[in-house]
Design a protein around this motif. Structure first.
Motif: not given
Length: 246
Positions: A144-154
Motif C-alpha cells: 500500500x505504501x508503494x501505491x501511495x508514493x509518487x506524485x498524486x492528488x492527495x
C-alpha cells in the motif's frame, strides 16, 4: 536587519498547535514570540515552516525571524532555553540571508508516526504513540505504501473540504518498520496537506487489518473523497522530524 533561523524541538501535548491564536497562549509560536519580544525589546513575529496540529510533536521544526538585536546567538539561545517552558527547546540558531523564508524555501519534510501495536497499552508510550492492538499484515501495508508514493492528488487523504490551491503533492518515500511492539511509519515528501500524514497512517493501518483493500487507494485518488480513505489517527503519535532546504 538580521534574519535568524531557528531549529526547534517540542512536546506538543499541552499546546493548541504551532500557530499563534488570539484566544489562548497555549501555542508554540506564541510562547517563542513572547520570549523573543521581551528579549529584544520589540515585537517579534516568527515564521514557521508550517503548522503542526494540537498535540503534534516536533524534533526539527524550523522558523525564522528578523531583528535589529546585536546579541550573540549563543547568548540568545541561552535566554530562550532558560525562559521557555521545558517542553519547548530551541536547539539551534543561525544567521541566514535576508531573503530566507522558512516556509517558502522548504523543499521537503519528514514526518514520523508511532503505533503501539500490542494488546496491552503502554503507560510510558501513551503520550507519543497511538495504541492500536489489531494484528497487522506488514507486507500488505508495504504494498500500500508503494501505491501511495509518487506524485498524486492527495485531496481525499486530507481534511481539506475544498481548496483553490493545488492538492497535488509528491510523496518520495514511506517506510514502515516494526521495532518490538512499536510500528514506526516514516513519510518523506515535498509537502503535506492538512492532516494528510494522520489519514495516510490510518489508511495503511486499516489496509493492514483488512478493513480496507489495496484498491481503496486507487479509489481515493480517483474520487478525491475523504470518506473513502481510512481513519485519521490521533495527533500524539505524530512528529515533524526534519525540514529540508536546497
Amino acid at each position: 536587519m538580521r534574519n535568524i533561523k531557528m531549529t526547534i524541538e517540542y512536546d506538543g501535548g499541552r499546546y493548541q498547535g504551532w500557530q499563534r491564536l488570539g484566544d489562548t497562549d497555549k501555542t508554540i509560536q506564541g510562547k517563542i514570540e513572547n520570549v523573543l519580544s521581551q528579549l529584544t525589546g520589540t515585537e517579534v513575529e516568527i515564521v514557521g515552516s508550517g503548522r503542526t496540529d494540537a498535540g503534534t510533536h516536533a524534533k526539527g521544526q524550523v522558523a525564522n525571524f528578523k531583528t535589529e538585536s546585536e546579541m550573540e546567538l549563543s547568548a540568545m539561545q541561552e535566554v530562550l532555553i532558560k525562559n521557555l517552558p521545558q517542553d519547548i527547546i530551541v536547539k539551534k540558531l543561525e544567521e541566514v540571508p535576508e531573503r530566507f523564508h522558512s516556509r517558502y524555501h522548504a523543499s521537503g519534510k519528514q514526518y514520523s508516526y508511532y503505533v503501539w501495536n500490542q494488546t496491552i497499552p503502554s503507560a510510558f508510550e501513551r503520550n507519543y504513540s497511538f495504541h492500536y492492538p489489531e494484528q497487522l499484515d506488514m507486507k500488505k501495508m508495504g504494498k500500500a505504501a508503494g501505491k501511495l508514493t509518487g506524485r498524486h492528488d492527495f485531496l481525499g487523504f486530507s481534511a481539506l473540504k475544498k481548496s483553490k490551491k493545488s492538492t497535488v503533492r509528491k510523496l518520495d518515500k514511506i517506510t514502515i518498520e516494526k521495532e518490538g511492539d512499536m510500528v514506526h511509519f516514516t513519510f518523506i515528501g515535498e509537502g503535506f496537506l492538512y492532516k494528510m500524514v494522520r489519514i495516510l497512517t490510518g489508511t495503511l493501518l486499516e489496509i493492514g487489518t483488512g478493513t480496507l483493500e489495496l484498491d481503496a487507494i486507487d479509489d481515493v485518488f480517483e474520487s478525491g473523497v475523504r470518506s473513502d480513505a481510512g481513519m485519521a489517527v490521533p495527533s500524539q503519535g505524530l512528529f515533524l522530524d526534519e525540514v529540508y532546504y536546497d
